[in-house]
Design a protein around this motif. Structure first.
Motif, PDB file in Angstrom:
ATOM      1  N   LEU A  35       0.817  -1.218   0.000  1.00 31.46           N
ATOM      2  CA  LEU A  35       0.000   0.000   0.000  1.00 31.46           C
ATOM      3  C   LEU A  35       0.847   1.262   0.000  1.00 31.46           C
ATOM      4  N   VAL A  48      -6.110   4.594   2.288  1.00 31.03           N
ATOM      5  CA  VAL A  48      -4.869   4.230   1.592  1.00 31.03           C
ATOM      6  C   VAL A  48      -5.197   3.567   0.260  1.00 31.03           C
ATOM      7  N   SER A  49      -4.179   3.369  -0.568  1.00 31.40           N
ATOM      8  CA  SER A  49      -4.378   2.784  -1.899  1.00 31.40           C
ATOM      9  C   SER A  49      -3.292   1.753  -2.177  1.00 31.40           C
ATOM     10  N   PRO A  50      -3.562   0.813  -3.105  1.00 29.88           N
ATOM     11  CA  PRO A  50      -2.470  -0.083  -3.512  1.00 29.88           C
ATOM     12  C   PRO A  50      -1.330   0.738  -4.109  1.00 29.88           C
TER      13      PRO A  50
ATOM     14  N   SER B  45     -11.184  -1.623  -4.967  1.00 31.78           N
ATOM     15  CA  SER B  45     -10.066  -1.614  -4.022  1.00 31.78           C
ATOM     16  C   SER B  45      -9.032  -0.547  -4.379  1.00 31.78           C
ATOM     17  N   ASP B  46      -9.454   0.481  -5.141  1.00 35.16           N
ATOM     18  CA  ASP B  46      -8.530   1.574  -5.453  1.00 35.16           C
ATOM     19  C   ASP B  46      -8.202   2.383  -4.213  1.00 35.16           C
ATOM     20  N   VAL B  47      -9.201   2.585  -3.367  1.00 35.10           N
ATOM     21  CA  VAL B  47      -9.025   3.311  -2.117  1.00 35.10           C
ATOM     22  C   VAL B  47      -9.647   2.472  -1.013  1.00 35.10           C
ATOM     23  N   VAL B  48      -8.875   2.162   0.027  1.00 33.22           N
ATOM     24  CA  VAL B  48      -9.371   1.306   1.106  1.00 33.22           C
ATOM     25  C   VAL B  48      -9.016   1.927   2.458  1.00 33.22           C
ATOM     26  N   SER B  49      -9.564   1.384   3.527  1.00 34.11           N
ATOM     27  CA  SER B  49      -9.347   1.924   4.875  1.00 34.11           C
ATOM     28  C   SER B  49      -9.094   0.786   5.853  1.00 34.11           C
TER      29      SER B  49
END
Lengths: 416, 416
Positions: A35, A48-50, B45-49
C-alpha cells in the motif's frame, strides 16, 4: 538485437481474463499490505491505496540474476572501504566539493570526525545496486549497473510483498507456468538484519533504533515493514520514527559521545530521509574532459546525473551536448556524473494503479536492484551479505524512473 | 458483582502516548492487510481503509477461553447431526415454517432433497459459536452462548491478522506485559481447511471452489484471506468468486447430479452471501408460552431475536413486553426466539476507526467467537476441529452488535 526472453504469460492477455485479473490483483495487493498513502492525505493512514505495480513479472536470465546476487557482498565491501578512505574520497570529490554546497557540507562533517580523532567504531551499510538488462553492448543480454544507492535505499519492504501476488496472478492467467520462477524475496528481513545486528553490537538492550522520517510520507508502509522486521529479530527492540528537526532539537550528546533522545540512549540511526548520494568521480580532469568530448559527439549514448537523488533530474540526449558545451572549462561540470547510456531490453506488460483499469499493453523496461547488508564493529565485519532484490518497471519512452514520482511501478523478476 | 479482570495495559492510557499509538495502530493494521473497502466505493479496491478494531485486547479468563475451544468439535458434531435429522428439524421448525416465508423456502429445498432419495454425500460445516462473559449468573464470570453462526460465519480472515498488531501496540504502551497472552489465531487457515478437504474429497482436481459473493462487498479482504488460504493448501485449486445471480443463470446440472459452471465442474460452494440462520426452537408451544410469560414480567432479562441475521433487528426491554403481548396466541410469535439476556462484563478501551482520533475511553463489552471446521463424506467424518477464535467489542450502551453495520470492532483476547 538479442533474441526475446520467454514471458511468464502470453501478452496481450485476453480481455475477458484481463479485467477480472486487474481487479483481483488490486485486492491481493491490499491483502498483502502492498500500500501507499494517498496524494491527498500523505500524513494519514485513514484512507490508503495499492502502491503501483506491474501486472506481470519481468523476465531476466537466471544466471544474470544469480550473478548480481553473488557479487553483492563484494559491492558492500567496496563501498565500506571507499567510505572509510579519507584520502581517496578527497581526491575523488575535491572538484565537486568546490562547487556543490550539499556535498561540501557532508565533507565538512566527515572532516570534523576525521580530525577529532574519534573512532567510527560501529558502521552499518544498507545498499541497493541497480542494473538494467542492456542490449547495447553485445548480442547477448548483459546487466549494466545504473547506480548504487547507499542510504535510504527504499522499497525493500514493499518489494518483499509482491512475489506472492504475482504467483497468484500467473496461476490465474496461465496455470501451466511454473510460478517458482518468481523467486520469493527476503529483502525486508535481510536489510533489517543489519539494523538488528548493529543494535545488538551497540551493547545496551535499552537503547533505541531511531528512523529518520518525514511527517508527510506516502511510502510509509515500506518503512513500517522494516520497522516491524527489526522487532521480528528481537521483540524487545524499541524502534522510533522521528523527524530530523525533532532529533536536532531534542537529542543530546553525552561526554563519552553517546546520543540520548527523550531519556533513552540511541543505538542506531536509520536514514529514510535527508539522504545524500555518494559520488566517486569528478569530470574536472583529463579523463573527464575526454568523456565529455565523447558525449558531445554521441549524446544518445550517455546520461548526465547531477548530485540529487529521487528521480526527475537527469539530463538526456541533445541537452547533454549543450550542457557540456556551456560548462566546458568551468567548475559547474563537477556537479554532474557522465554515464554510458543503457539501451534496455523491453517487453509488453500492463501497469496497475489506483483509479485506472489499464487494459492496454505497452512496452516496458525494468531496473533490477539487489540489496546488500553490511555491519562492521571496529575492524571486524559482523555482517556482509546480499539481502534480496527489487524490480522497478517503467514505460520504454520514459527516460526517468522513480516510484515516488509516479513513473516507475514495482515488479518481480521472472527467472528464465 | 464479579472482581475486575486484569487488563493488558493500564487504562486510561497517557494522552502523550495514546495519540501516537493510535496512528501507529492504523499503519500496522494496513500493513497486515487488515482492511475494508470504503462506504463510498464498496465495489473497488482503489481506495481502502483500516477495518475498525479496538486499541486494546479484551481480557478473558484463560480457562474459559480454552474450554470454549475444547468443546467446539462437539458443537460441530451437534450441528451436523441436527442438520441431518429431518424429523427433529420438522418438529422444531414447523411453527416457524408456517409464518416465515424465508424458512419455509429453505424447508422446501430440504424436503425436495429428502424426498428425491438423493444422497447428500459430501457436507461441509464452517461454524462460529459466540459467547459473552456473563456477570448475571454467578459471582464468577462465565461464558454464555449468544448464538451459533452456521454459514457465512465471517471475519475469520481479518481476525487472524489482528494478534500481531495488538502485540506491537501492547509492547509500545507497556513493555513489561507478556504479549504471549494475546494468542496467535489460525481461524483463516483452520476454516479454509474444511473447503480444501471437501474439494479433495470431491475427487476431481480440475473442479473449482465457488464462493458466493455480492458485487458491492466492503468486507472483501476478509473473504480474500480465505480464498488465498485455500490455495495455500494446494496452489492448483481454482477459487472463483461469483454472485448468486451469475451462478443461477450460468450453472448446469448434469444427469449424474454434478454442477458445471463456465465449462468447469464445481466441487464446493461456499456461501458468503444469501445466508440463513438455522433455528431450533419455536415459541408456539407450552414451553414457549411459559417463557413469554417470564419475559413479559421481566423484559430486561431477555432478548428477542427474529429470523434475520446481520445485526440491527433484535428486540430489547419494554418492547419485548409489548411485542409478546401483541402477538399472544398468534402465529407471529413463531418469528422470534426468546433468549436469556446476558449482562456482559465490561472494561475501558478505545476504538480505532478511520477518520477519528478517539482519545477518549469508554466502557466496552466483548463477544468471543470460536470457529469450527467440519467435513463429512457419507457417514465418515473427515475433519472436526476448533479453528481459531474471534473477538468483537462494542460500547456497553449499544444493545446491537455487528462489524458490518458499524457498531462492533474486531479485537483480540488477552488471556488472564
Amino acid at each position: 538485437m538479442s533474441p526475446p526472453l520467454p514471458s511468464c504469460v502470453e501478452v496481450p492477455v485476453l480481455l475477458s481474463k484481463l479485467n477480472q485479473t486487474v481487479k483481483d490483483a488490486k485486492d491481493l495487493a491490499c491483502l498483502n499490505g502492498f500500500l501507499m498513502r494517498t496524494k491527498e492525505n500523505p500524513d494519514s493512514s485513514d484512507v490508503v491505496s495499492p502502491a503501483p505495480f506491474m501486472l506481470l513479472p519481468s523476465s531476466i536470465p537466471k544466471h544474470l540474476f544469480q550473478t548480481a546476487l553473488s557479487i553483492q557482498p563484494s559491492i558492500n565491501e567496496l563501498y565500506f572501504k571507499v567510505a572509510n578512505d579519507y584520502d581517496f574520497l578527497w581526491k575523488t570529490l575535491e572538484g565537486t566539493i568546490n562547487v556543490d554546497e550539499f556535498t561540501a557540507k557532508q565533507w565538512e562533517i566527515m572532516k570534523q570526525v576525521q580530525t577529532s580523532g574519534k573512532k567510527k567504531s560501529l558502521q552499518v551499510g544498507m545498499l541497493r545496486s541497480d542494473y538494467m538488462l542492456d542490449t547495447a553492448k553485445s548480442y547477448d543480454l548483459s546487466l549494466s549497473q545504473v547506480e548504487v544507492n547507499t542510504i535510504a535505499a527504499s522499497f525493500a519492504g514493499l518489494a518483499s510483498k509482491i512475489a506472492p501476488t504475482h504467483r497468484l496472478i500467473i496461476r490465474q492467467l496461465s496455470p501451466e507456468t511454473d510460478v517458482s520462477k518468481v523467486p520469493l524475496n527476503n529483502a525486508c528481513s535481510g536489510l533489517s538484519e543489519a539494523l538488528y545486528l548493529a543494535w545488538k553490537a551497540y551493547g545496551n538492550p535499552q537503547a533505541v533504533v531511531v528512523v529518520f522520517v518525514d511527517e508527510d510520507e506516502r511510502n510509509i508502509f515500506d518503512q513500517r515493514c522494516q520497522e516491524v522486521a527489526i522487532t521480528d529479530f528481537d521483540p524487545t527492540i524499541k524502534v522510533w520514527r522521528r523527524s530530523m528537526e525533532y532529533v536536532g532539537a531534542n537529542a543530546n550528546l553525552t561526554e563519552d559521545d553517546r546520543i540520548t533522545l527523550d531519556n533513552e540512549e540511541v543505538a542506531v540511526f536509520y536514514y529514510r530521509t535527508g539522504y545524500v548520494p555518494t559520488q566517486f568521480k569528478s569530470d574536472l580532469d583529463a579523463e573527464g574532459d575526454a568523456a565529455a568530448e565523447k558525449a558531445i559527439a554521441n549524446p544518445d549514448k550517455f546520461v548526465m546525473k547531477p548530485q540529487l537523488e529521487g528521480g526527475g533530474n537527469n539530463i538526456y540526449k541533445e541537452e547533454i551536448r549543450t550542457t557540456l558545451q556551456k560548462t566546458a572549462g568551468t567548475a559547474d561540470r563537477s556537479k554532474y556524473i557522465l554515464m554510458d547510456r543503457i539501451i534496455p531490453h523491453s517487453v509488453k506488460n500492463y501497469v496497475i494503479r489506483p483509479g485506472y483499469s489499464h487494459t492496454e499493453t505497452a512496452d516496458y523496461v525494468s531496473e533490477f536492484g539487489f540489496y546488500g547488508s553490511f555491519v562492521s564493529l571496529d575492524d571486524k565485519v559482523l555482517l556482509n551479505k546480499a539481502a534480496g532484490h527489487q524490480v522497478r518497471t517503467k514505460q520504454k519512452n520514459q527516460d526517468e524512473g522513480g516510484v515516488a514520482v509516479g513513473v516507475s511501478s514495482l515488479n518481480s523478476p521472472f527467472l528464465v
